[in-house]
Design an enzyme around this catalytic site. Structure first.
Site, PDB file in Angstrom:
ATOM      1  N   ALA A  39     -15.218  -1.252  -2.936  1.00  0.00           N
ATOM      2  CA  ALA A  39     -15.423  -0.712  -4.294  1.00  0.00           C
ATOM      3  C   ALA A  39     -16.225   0.582  -4.316  1.00  0.00           C
ATOM      4  O   ALA A  39     -16.607   1.042  -5.393  1.00  0.00           O
ATOM      5  CB  ALA A  39     -16.079  -1.750  -5.210  1.00  0.00           C
ATOM      6  N   GLY A  40     -16.454   1.181  -3.172  1.00  0.00           N
ATOM      7  CA  GLY A  40     -17.201   2.430  -3.133  1.00  0.00           C
ATOM      8  C   GLY A  40     -16.483   3.557  -3.861  1.00  0.00           C
ATOM      9  O   GLY A  40     -17.076   4.272  -4.678  1.00  0.00           O
ATOM     10  N   THR A  41     -15.181   3.720  -3.588  1.00  0.00           N
ATOM     11  CA  THR A  41     -14.406   4.799  -4.196  1.00  0.00           C
ATOM     12  C   THR A  41     -14.283   4.623  -5.703  1.00  0.00           C
ATOM     13  O   THR A  41     -14.567   5.538  -6.480  1.00  0.00           O
ATOM     14  CB  THR A  41     -12.996   4.865  -3.573  1.00  0.00           C
ATOM     15  OG1 THR A  41     -13.106   5.177  -2.181  1.00  0.00           O
ATOM     16  CG2 THR A  41     -12.144   5.926  -4.263  1.00  0.00           C
ATOM     17  N   HIS A  92       0.831  -1.205   0.000  1.00  0.00           N
ATOM     18  CA  HIS A  92       0.000   0.000   0.000  1.00  0.00           C
ATOM     19  C   HIS A  92       0.868   1.258   0.000  1.00  0.00           C
ATOM     20  O   HIS A  92       0.512   2.268  -0.603  1.00  0.00           O
ATOM     21  CB  HIS A  92      -0.930  -0.019   1.208  1.00  0.00           C
ATOM     22  CG  HIS A  92      -1.965   1.057   1.176  1.00  0.00           C
ATOM     23  ND1 HIS A  92      -2.941   1.126   0.208  1.00  0.00           N
ATOM     24  CD2 HIS A  92      -2.176   2.134   1.992  1.00  0.00           C
ATOM     25  CE1 HIS A  92      -3.712   2.176   0.430  1.00  0.00           C
ATOM     26  NE2 HIS A  92      -3.258   2.813   1.490  1.00  0.00           N
ATOM     27  N   LYS A 101     -11.215  13.068  -3.061  1.00  0.00           N
ATOM     28  CA  LYS A 101     -12.365  12.632  -2.269  1.00  0.00           C
ATOM     29  C   LYS A 101     -12.210  13.083  -0.824  1.00  0.00           C
ATOM     30  O   LYS A 101     -11.102  13.295  -0.329  1.00  0.00           O
ATOM     31  CB  LYS A 101     -12.515  11.111  -2.324  1.00  0.00           C
ATOM     32  CG  LYS A 101     -11.392  10.347  -1.652  1.00  0.00           C
ATOM     33  CD  LYS A 101     -11.574   8.844  -1.800  1.00  0.00           C
ATOM     34  CE  LYS A 101     -10.403   8.107  -1.140  1.00  0.00           C
ATOM     35  NZ  LYS A 101     -10.468   6.645  -1.313  1.00  0.00           N
TER      36      LYS A 101
END
Length: 308
Positions: free
Chosen positions: A223-225, A129, A191
């Protein structure tokens, strides 16, 4: 040269078999005993004395599979393996790489300490990450690049007006590195979250009108973003939108969101096995890359040459 043996934990059995086949061998014989309270006890059903042992296991879900992997390392060390190398395609807790608010843990550092405490000689992983997590370890870390296998597929699509996009500001460096392979420009989605996995607002920085947009990220969780970003760029006049990632966590409503989104397809790898079929998801195997990396480690050749 020491004999090489490759084993896989329960989270990565299928990928382990592919890596072993690509390396030119078969997966080693490993058993996992479970007690009534779900306590685990892995054991090797063949000798590993004096061998270079590679243990393939993604830690997803992180807690149980990390513990299983640590027991595997300990078993190999106690069985007199010459070296034990962890092949961890996906590292759980990697998102917890810093203190982003007061009185929280740094989970990635805790995991690094645990991995080293059992006597691991080397770690091989892919698309952490944050690349700086390599610095949490005092053992060699081979940080492979998932774009090595996903970028050729994007090139094969021959998209005419290609532009790459980062789904958030934090992913700009990753997106720019991917776009550099194509000589393409990037845009950014900014965002604002109100809490984890919940977005309050989002806006696009850059022009996407008439463009074939490809989002780049290391993982997709709920998977929202990525779905909100895909819908947003289509509203702004994009010709098409895709996403390329490395780690398909795909928790909760992720599959439903992807099916209902504007995404033409989600290109990912097999660091984590899909738990359900999805016609919008294309999986490209990392097995050849990991097999090549294992071979180069064994023969003391360059790892960076595989993807630079």
């Amino acid at each position: 040269m020491k004999q090489v043996k490759i084993f896989a934990g329960s989270a990565s059995r299928e990928l382990g078999e592919k890596i072993a086949a690509a390396y030119g061998t078969t997966l080693g014989d490993l058993s996992l005993q479970r007690f009534a309270d779900n306590e685990m006890g892995p054991s090797f059903n063949e000798s590993v004395r004096g061998c270079e042992v590679f243990l393939v296991q993604s830690t997803f879900p992180p807690a149980e599979h990390l513990m299983e992997l640590m027991l595997m390392v300990d078993a190999a060390k106690r069985a007199s393996a010459h070296k034990v190398v962890i092949v961890m395609p996906y590292m759980g807790y990697a998102r917890q790489d810093r203190k982003d608010k007061p009185r929280v843990s740094i989970g990635a550092k805790v995991v690094a300490n645990i991995i080293q405490s059992v006597g691991t000689d080397r770690l091989m992983t892919c698309d952490l990450h944050a690349g700086q997590i390599q610095g949490f370890f005092d053992i060699p870390v081979d940080h492979l690049d998932g774009a090595t296998v996903t970028a050729p597929y994007i090139k094969s699509l021959n998209l005419k007006n290609l532009i790459f996009a980062s789904p958030d500001v934090g992913g700009v460096v990753r997106t720019r590195a991917f776009a550099k392979k194509f000589g393409a420009e990037i845009v950014v989605c900014d965002k604002m979250r109100i809490r984890a996995n919940e977005i309050a607002s989002m806006q696009v920085i850059g022009d996407v009108k008439g463009m074939d947009v490809v989002f780049v990220d290391d993982m997709v969780d709920t998977a929202g973003t990525i779905c909100k970003a895909a819908d947003l760029v289509m509203e702004r006049g994009a010709n098409s939108v895709r996403a390329v990632i490395t780690h398909p966590l795909l928790s909760g409503p992720a599959h439903e969101r992807i099916r209902a989104s504007s995404l033409t397809e989600l290109i990912t790898t097999d660091t984590i096995p899909l738990r359900q079929e999805n016609e919008k998801i294309r999986v490209i195997s990392l097995a050849p890359l990991f097999a090549a990396a294992i071979r180069n480690v064994v023969t003391h050749e360059s790892i960076s040459s595989l993807f630079v």
